[in-house]
Design a protein around this motif. Structure first.
Motif, PDB file in Angstrom:
ATOM      1  N   MET A 246       0.826  -1.197   0.000  1.00  9.41           N
ATOM      2  CA  MET A 246       0.000   0.000   0.000  1.00  9.41           C
ATOM      3  C   MET A 246       0.865   1.254   0.000  1.00  9.41           C
ATOM      4  SD  MET A 246      -3.283   1.048   2.379  1.00  9.41           S
ATOM      5  CE  MET A 246      -2.418   1.305   3.922  1.00  9.41           C
ATOM      6  N   MET A 247       1.958   1.241   0.740  1.00  6.86           N
ATOM      7  CA  MET A 247       2.841   2.408   0.763  1.00  6.86           C
ATOM      8  C   MET A 247       3.462   2.649  -0.617  1.00  6.86           C
ATOM      9  SD  MET A 247       2.602   3.660   3.813  1.00  6.86           S
ATOM     10  CE  MET A 247       0.878   3.116   3.647  1.00  6.86           C
ATOM     11  N   ILE A 248       3.812   1.561  -1.305  1.00  7.19           N
ATOM     12  CA  ILE A 248       4.351   1.702  -2.659  1.00  7.19           C
ATOM     13  C   ILE A 248       3.318   2.339  -3.578  1.00  7.19           C
ATOM     14  CG2 ILE A 248       5.137   0.409  -4.677  1.00  7.19           C
ATOM     15  CD1 ILE A 248       6.382  -1.638  -2.707  1.00  7.19           C
ATOM     16  N   HIS A 409      16.392   0.601   6.076  1.00 11.46           N
ATOM     17  CA  HIS A 409      16.084   1.871   5.432  1.00 11.46           C
ATOM     18  C   HIS A 409      16.386   1.814   3.939  1.00 11.46           C
ATOM     19  CE1 HIS A 409      16.909   6.039   4.097  1.00 11.46           C
ATOM     20  NE2 HIS A 409      15.892   6.327   4.884  1.00 11.46           N
ATOM     21  N   ASP A 410      17.532   1.283   3.579  1.00  7.29           N
ATOM     22  CA  ASP A 410      17.904   1.171   2.169  1.00  7.29           C
ATOM     23  C   ASP A 410      16.933   0.272   1.416  1.00  7.29           C
ATOM     24  OD1 ASP A 410      20.059   2.821   2.626  1.00  7.29           O
ATOM     25  OD2 ASP A 410      21.517   1.185   2.795  1.00  7.29           O
ATOM     26  N   SER A 417      10.729   3.215  -4.186  1.00  7.79           N
ATOM     27  CA  SER A 417      11.118   3.821  -5.460  1.00  7.79           C
ATOM     28  C   SER A 417      10.652   2.979  -6.642  1.00  7.79           C
ATOM     29  CB  SER A 417      12.639   3.997  -5.522  1.00  7.79           C
ATOM     30  OG  SER A 417      13.086   4.867  -4.511  1.00  7.79           O
ATOM     31  N   GLY A 418      10.007   1.853  -6.335  1.00  7.31           N
ATOM     32  CA  GLY A 418       9.498   0.992  -7.392  1.00  7.31           C
ATOM     33  C   GLY A 418      10.510   0.026  -7.950  1.00  7.31           C
ATOM     34  N   ASN A 419      11.646  -0.140  -7.273  1.00  9.45           N
ATOM     35  CA  ASN A 419      12.707  -1.011  -7.777  1.00  9.45           C
ATOM     36  C   ASN A 419      12.652  -2.432  -7.223  1.00  9.45           C
ATOM     37  OD1 ASN A 419      13.852   1.125  -9.260  1.00  9.45           O
ATOM     38  ND2 ASN A 419      14.944   1.847  -7.440  1.00  9.45           N
TER      39      ASN A 419
END
Length: 439
Positions: A246-248, A409-410, A417-419
């Motif tokens: 959901m956050m993405i 975090h990373d 970022s959708g990666n």
């Protein structure tokens, strides 16, 4: 030979002169005998100013102790400076540090003196610590307080009341149900807050650590690492997968600005650019000082499908740790300063002017209701931390957690970022954390 005139001066005059000189000498010696203590900290600019004012008041009131402050930009800079200090004289008497979710390790460092050891020699009278002693922050495995819990905060949801009014949301408060909050963010985005409906500077705290605590779930196995043998493990189940997914989607649809682990998010909220902010309570004083910002405070959202009532978020922030190897006079001076900070009036001022949790029960009790008038749920949120936090909210113990947290975090940044998909990101993070615990 005629004697110089001053030999004929009355004895009382010479006595007065010598007495005056003696008094000046004694005053100079007393000033020279004052014990200096140095305090290192990494407070944000606003809270730094509050602390500096308190220290100025202390130095004005005291004759035998003088406190000197040294500010650092980040706590990592303090850790580096401590590591590079080869001599006792190069270290401060008091230093602001996190407990790194492993306070026994910090307390066991050669240059750290646990607070309970210092206070056994120089007790602080009448102070009743506010945080319930079942809370593990800055306490060792035996429950002893190993650091002065002065900069303790909790993650909260700040919201811009003007933005909610402009969007015609009634009542002008955010929903604590994640799904309902999403509906509000859509309305906010379509009615004045398109550039920044929501932002955060606490991605790991909000989306991992306190996703567990606020939903009354364990963050890690072995009762969050507090019981049992062996290393605890992370099991980021369907709750985490659905939430991160959901956050993405929020980032993709521009309901949320991608979280930033720096001051950008808080500055944008302070400038009135963002409608909602997930950040730490230690920003309350700064935001309150901004007369142009009409804001309030709520607890972090939760999932009613998981828990009927939200639990308490984990406490965070940092504490003042005493360093070892100094003289008896230096230790006594450090304790004197801490006792002064713990005085009800001083501790209440610190709580009210910063947003850190109260140091003592007296500080909380001396805070009048008027302080909470425009702060939403803040009083209720704070009061909960004087009570037993329960098994899921006490805290957690994870070896090597600072590095694990940086890895989390990373990982979140890549996913948001959708990666990387939510399932892949969480599976990788859990596995990598297990390896890092064993290093």
């Amino acid at each position: 030979m005629k004697r110089p005139w001053f030999f004929d001066a009355p004895c009382s005059g010479r006595t007065i002169a010598w007495a005056s000189a003696g008094a000046m000498l004694m005053a100079s010696m007393a000033a020279a005998a004052a014990t200096d203590i140095e305090v290192w900290h990494s407070l944000n600019p606003y809270n730094k100013g509050v602390f500096e004012d308190l220290v100025k008041d202390f130095n004005k009131e005291q004759k035998d102790v003088k406190v000197k402050l040294k500010a650092f930009d980040r706590e990592d800079d303090i850790e580096a400076a401590l590591a590079g200090a080869k001599k006792r004289e190069d270290r401060p008497q008091l230093v602001q540090l996190d407990d790194d979710r492993a306070p026994d390790e910090v307390a066991g460092r050669s240059y750290i003196q646990p607070l309970n050891t210092l206070l056994a020699k120089h007790p602080i009278k009448d102070a009743k610590w506010f945080l319930d002693d079942k809370n593990t922050f800055a306490r060792d495995s035996k429950g002893r307080l190993v650091a002065f819990p002065y900069m303790v905060d909790i993650p909260v949801m700040f919201y811009n009341i003007d933005a909610f009014k402009k969007a015609d949301l009634k009542p002008t408060v955010p929903q604590r149900n994640w799904a309902s909050l999403q509906d509000q963010l859509v309305t906010l985005a379509n009615n004045g807050s398109r550039k920044c409906p929501l932002t955060s500077d606490q991605p790991v705290s909000v989306n991992l650590e306190n996703l567990a605590a606020v939903n009354n779930q364990l963050y890690a196995s072995n009762d969050n690492g507090l019981k049992g043998k062996g290393k605890p493990a992370f099991s980021f189940d369907v709750l985490y997968i659905r939430h991160l997914s959901m956050m993405i989607s929020w980032v993709k649809s521009e309901l949320m600005v991608k979280p930033e682990f720096n001051a950008n998010a808080t500055k944008r909220f302070a400038n009135g650019e963002c409608a909602v902010l997930f950040s730490t309570s230690s920003n309350i004083g700064w935001f309150s000082d901004n007369r142009k910002l009409d804001f309030s405070v709520a607890g972090l959202p939760y999932y009613p499908q998981v828990t009927a009532k939200p639990g308490n978020a984990f406490v965070g922030g940092s504490a003042l740790w005493a360093t070892a190897g100094h003289s008896k006079e230096s230790d006594a001076a450090s304790a004197q300063f801490l006792a002064w900070l713990a005085q009800p009036k001083r501790a209440a001022d610190w709580y009210q002017e910063t947003g850190f949790l109260p140091l003592t029960h007296q500080a909380f009790d001396q805070t009048e209701k008027g302080y909470y008038k425009n702060l939403g749920e803040w009083q209720e949120l704070v009061a909960a931390y004087a009570r037993n936090p329960g098994a899921n909210g006490r805290g957690f113990r994870i070896d090597n957690y600072p590095k694990i947290r940086a890895m989390f975090h990373d990982t979140l940044e890549k996913a948001l970022s959708g990666n990387q998909s939510a399932p892949a990101a969480l599976k990788t993070a859990a596995a990598e954390a297990g390896k890092m615990m064993r290093k």
